[in-house]
Enzyme design. Structure first.
Site, PDB file in Angstrom:
ATOM      1  CD  GLN A 224      -2.934  -1.115   2.297  1.00  0.00           C
ATOM      2  OE1 GLN A 224      -2.661  -1.731   3.322  1.00  0.00           O
ATOM      3  NE2 GLN A 224      -4.057  -0.423   2.170  1.00  0.00           N
TER       4      GLN A 224
ATOM      5  NE  ARG B 286      -0.232  -4.738  11.980  1.00  0.00           N
ATOM      6  CZ  ARG B 286      -1.210  -4.842  11.083  1.00  0.00           C
ATOM      7  NH1 ARG B 286      -2.035  -3.827  10.852  1.00  0.00           N
ATOM      8  NH2 ARG B 286      -1.396  -5.965  10.425  1.00  0.00           N
TER       9      ARG B 286
ATOM     10  CG  HIS C 230      -0.816  -6.140   5.140  1.00  0.00           C
ATOM     11  ND1 HIS C 230      -0.982  -5.524   6.366  1.00  0.00           N
ATOM     12  CD2 HIS C 230      -1.915  -5.790   4.415  1.00  0.00           C
ATOM     13  CE1 HIS C 230      -2.114  -4.825   6.372  1.00  0.00           C
ATOM     14  NE2 HIS C 230      -2.700  -4.966   5.186  1.00  0.00           N
TER      15      HIS C 230
ATOM     16  CG  ASN D 269      -3.296  -7.409   7.860  1.00  0.00           C
ATOM     17  OD1 ASN D 269      -3.509  -6.824   8.912  1.00  0.00           O
ATOM     18  ND2 ASN D 269      -4.031  -7.200   6.768  1.00  0.00           N
ATOM     19  CD  GLU D 270      -7.879  -6.953   7.875  1.00  0.00           C
ATOM     20  OE1 GLU D 270      -8.325  -7.039   6.716  1.00  0.00           O
ATOM     21  OE2 GLU D 270      -8.155  -6.019   8.633  1.00  0.00           O
TER      22      GLU D 270
ATOM     23  CG  ASN E 299      -6.494  -5.399  11.742  1.00  0.00           C
ATOM     24  OD1 ASN E 299      -5.752  -5.142  12.688  1.00  0.00           O
ATOM     25  ND2 ASN E 299      -6.046  -5.707  10.541  1.00  0.00           N
TER      26      ASN E 299
ATOM     27  CE1 TYR F 274      -9.986   0.421   9.411  1.00  0.00           C
ATOM     28  CE2 TYR F 274      -9.792  -1.966   9.363  1.00  0.00           C
ATOM     29  CZ  TYR F 274      -9.212  -0.717   9.278  1.00  0.00           C
ATOM     30  OH  TYR F 274      -7.870  -0.606   9.062  1.00  0.00           O
TER      31      TYR F 274
ATOM     32  CD  GLU G 265      -5.201  -2.885   9.432  1.00  0.00           C
ATOM     33  OE1 GLU G 265      -6.315  -2.665   8.883  1.00  0.00           O
ATOM     34  OE2 GLU G 265      -4.318  -3.570   8.899  1.00  0.00           O
TER      35      GLU G 265
ATOM     36  CD1 TRP H 297      -6.095   1.884   7.455  1.00  0.00           C
ATOM     37  CD2 TRP H 297      -4.276   0.656   7.917  1.00  0.00           C
ATOM     38  NE1 TRP H 297      -5.514   1.537   6.259  1.00  0.00           N
ATOM     39  CE2 TRP H 297      -4.398   0.790   6.520  1.00  0.00           C
ATOM     40  CE3 TRP H 297      -3.194  -0.059   8.433  1.00  0.00           C
ATOM     41  CZ2 TRP H 297      -3.476   0.212   5.640  1.00  0.00           C
ATOM     42  CZ3 TRP H 297      -2.291  -0.629   7.562  1.00  0.00           C
ATOM     43  CH2 TRP H 297      -2.443  -0.486   6.171  1.00  0.00           C
TER      44      TRP H 297
ATOM     45  CD  GLU I  55      -8.484   0.577   1.792  1.00  0.00           C
ATOM     46  OE1 GLU I  55      -7.474   0.845   2.462  1.00  0.00           O
ATOM     47  OE2 GLU I  55      -9.223  -0.402   2.017  1.00  0.00           O
ATOM     48  CD1 TRP I  56      -6.414  -3.009   1.023  1.00  0.00           C
ATOM     49  CD2 TRP I  56      -4.912  -3.994  -0.320  1.00  0.00           C
ATOM     50  NE1 TRP I  56      -5.276  -3.273   1.766  1.00  0.00           N
ATOM     51  CE2 TRP I  56      -4.342  -3.880   0.969  1.00  0.00           C
ATOM     52  CE3 TRP I  56      -4.137  -4.577  -1.332  1.00  0.00           C
ATOM     53  CZ2 TRP I  56      -3.045  -4.321   1.271  1.00  0.00           C
ATOM     54  CZ3 TRP I  56      -2.841  -5.018  -1.023  1.00  0.00           C
ATOM     55  CH2 TRP I  56      -2.319  -4.892   0.263  1.00  0.00           C
TER      56      TRP I  56
END
Ligand code: PNW
Length: 462
Positions: free
Chosen positions: A21, A78, A122, A166-167, A292, A294, A368, A416, A423-424
């Protein structure tokens, strides 16, 4: 014995980024291609047609980034290692110039009294491993453990706080279920198989790192509170909870997959996929869990006669794909929402931290949390005036404080993200940064949220 985790006497603070990213320099210094280099080149995968070729140019500007982290006064930064910089084809030869880049990053942090929190994976899998089926192939888990050991051996003198994945939910369910993320496969069964191989990779890597003396190896999960909208939705919500949360936590804590998950994911009953010893190896392999958070998941099932699938985001799509016969699941966030459509509900974070601590008994780090908002408001001097982001972060840190008061062992809060970045699937259209990055010259300008977070951190850590 004191471990290398934050000790929890007060909440520690940090900020986060990820290799693909921010780094750019997609082919520099011997780096091999990753699945994100391949995926972003396919028309239609990324909303603005962009990719991470330039990203934030952090491969060159890492010292400026380290200065920005220093200015926040945070304890932790991180970041993630790009596997294809270290091993361009995913296994075998190590690229010294890749290691040298992360030497520079780590040393820049340490010179500024910032503690590195390193993520091994990641999502930027070396393309050569994807050519052999990526996370569908059990061998990728072994290659991941080898890669982890290359990094551990090289950095163990300076990096002590590690996360393996990560995730993995995103890697498995968005990568192999909905196809919204690289490698863009659409196969629910494949997503569950990838999930197991990701956990196996975590277990193998953590086991070998522990043998080599590591004492703070964790895994970062995007866990989510799952709330049925009404009693009729309870069963559907249980299924969502199974593949958002339990598929990771149950093997870690119990060394097992539960019956409801096995019904949704029959591939996990296949003894060639989940082999003897796999679950024992994963059990107890994490020293800490990264959470993480959101937004919560509000699950409903439509009334009789209504059949339309209505899912609001990538998350919903992936789960609809992964559930045989549960195409009537809906995910409907309530207002207020951020720019990416995610409901703002700090109570979800408080609940999640309390339940995850109860479930695992492990120290937790919020690895995050943050929000996408457009940079429309400016102060008279031109600073991005992102009061909405400040309100989001403030309310979520308060939720962490409440969870700690309720007994959840939360050691740190990591925002984050430092920089507006790639952003992907959303490309550069959704900005989560507390530092604005100009897309023409990549210059960095702290937003008002940066000044606000810096003050909060200084007030609470001095
Ligand atoms: C996480 N979803 O990604 C990642 O760890 C970050 O790299 C990312 O920038 C951040 O959250 C914000 O999106 C996610 O569709 C991407 O459910 C998509 C989803 C969840 C998390």
């Amino acid at each position: 014995m004191t471990s290398h985790l934050p000790d929890g006497s007060r909440l520690a603070f940090g900020t986060a980024t990820a290799s693909y990213q921010i780094e750019g320099a997609a082919t520099a210094d011997g780096k091999g291609p990753s699945i994100w280099d391949t995926f972003t080149a396919v028309p239609g995968t990324i909303v603005d047609g962009s990719d991470g070729t330039a990203a934030c140019d952090s491969y060159v500007r890492y010292e400026e980034d380290a200065d920005l982290v220093k200015g926040l006064g945070v304890d932790y930064y991180r970041f993630s290692f790009a596997w294809p910089r270290i091993m361009p084809t995913g296994s075998g030869a190590v690229e010294p110039r890749g290691l040298a880049y992360y030497d520079r990053v780590v040393d820049a942090l340490l010179e500024r009294q910032i503690t590195p929190m390193a993520t091994l994976y990641h999502w930027d899998l070396p393309q050569a491993l994807q050519d052999a089926d990526g996370w569908l192939n059990r061998d990728t888990a072994e290659r991941f453990a080898d890669y982890a050991m290359v990094l551990h051996e090289h950095f163990a003198d300076r990096v002590h706080l590690w996360a393996t994945h990560n995730e993995p939910w995103c890697a498995a369910y968005l990568g192999y279920g909905s196809g919204r993320h690289a490698p863009g496969r659409r196969d629910g069964g494949g997503a569950h198989r990838a999930a197991h191989h990701l956990m196996l990779g975590h277990g193998l890597a953590a086991g070998r790192m522990h043998e080599a003396g590591a004492d703070a190896v964790g895994i970062v999960l995007n866990l989510s509170p799952v709330w049925p909208e009404r009693p009729e939705a309870a069963e559907a919500a249980d299924g969502v909870d199974a593949i958002r949360n339990r598929v990771w936590l149950d093997p870690l804590v119990d060394g097992a997959y539960d019956e409801n998950l096995l019904r949704i994911a029959p591939v996990l009953r296949d003894p060639d996929v989940v082999r003897d010893g796999d679950l024992e190896l994963i059990r107890g392999s994490a020293d800490w869990v990264g959470v993480n958070y959101y937004t919560p998941a509000r699950v409903d099932v439509p009334d009789e006669g209504q059949s339309a699938v209505q899912s609001y985001d990538d998350a919903g799509d992936a789960e609809v794909d992964a559930f045989p016969g549960v195409e009537n699941l809906t995910f409907t966030p309530r207002d207020p929402r951020t720019d990416i459509g995610w409901e703002i509900e700090p109570g979800g974070l408080e609940e999640l931290l309390v339940t995850t601590h109860e479930r695992t008994g492990l120290p937790l780090i919020v690895t995050e949390n943050g929000a996408a908002f457009p940079d429309t408001e400016r102060t008279p001097d031109g600073t991005v005036d992102d009061q909405d982001r400040i309100d989001y972060v403030r309310s979520h840190i308060e939720a962490v404080d409440r969870a700690r008061e309720a007994g959840a062992d939360v050691r740190a809060y990591v925002l984050w993200t430092l920089l507006d970045n790639f952003e992907w699937a959303e490309g550069y259209t959704k900005t989560f940064g507390i530092v604005h990055v100009d897309r023409t010259d990549l210059s960095r300008t702290p937003k008002r949220s940066y000044e606000w977070y810096s003050k909060l951190v200084h007030d609470r850590t001095s």
